[in-house]
Design an enzyme around this catalytic site. Sequence first.
Site, PDB file in Angstrom:
ATOM      1  N   CYS A  32       0.829  -1.205   0.000  1.00 37.37           N
ATOM      2  CA  CYS A  32       0.000   0.000   0.000  1.00 37.37           C
ATOM      3  C   CYS A  32       0.868   1.262   0.000  1.00 37.37           C
ATOM      4  O   CYS A  32       1.579   1.534   0.966  1.00 37.37           O
ATOM      5  CB  CYS A  32      -0.906  -0.050   1.229  1.00 37.37           C
ATOM      6  SG  CYS A  32      -1.721   1.483   1.651  1.00 37.37           S
ATOM      7  N   CYS A  35       0.199   3.778   2.813  1.00 34.98           N
ATOM      8  CA  CYS A  35       0.688   3.221   4.091  1.00 34.98           C
ATOM      9  C   CYS A  35       2.179   3.497   4.255  1.00 34.98           C
ATOM     10  O   CYS A  35       2.645   3.864   5.332  1.00 34.98           O
ATOM     11  CB  CYS A  35       0.438   1.717   4.154  1.00 34.98           C
ATOM     12  SG  CYS A  35      -1.296   1.233   4.028  1.00 34.98           S
TER      13      CYS A  35
END
Length: 105
Positions: A32, A35
């Site tokens: 991600c 993230c």
Amino acid sequence: MVQLVTDAADLATKLTDAKEKLVIIDFFAKWCGPCKLMAPFIEELANEYPDVVMLKVDVDECEEAAIEYNIQSMPTFVFLKSKKEVVRFSGANKDKLKDNLLKHK
């Protein structure tokens, strides 16, 4: 210090150990992009606010915990006090993360 959660049992233990402290769980995935952008900021907050318990849960490695918390997107931040959820939000929003930390700590 940010603590990496290994499985649902480890998460339960860490939440019990936190007692009355604010716990922020960062549900993330290694793949991600947002993230990855948030990770250094989370480390900074953990160092700046050692009285807040910061946990990271990899949704691919800890599927049981992700299901238990009904995680639909990453990153999702869940704020708990005494094992009770006080707020949650999804997305890489540094201001919202810090504002909620300050509001609930």
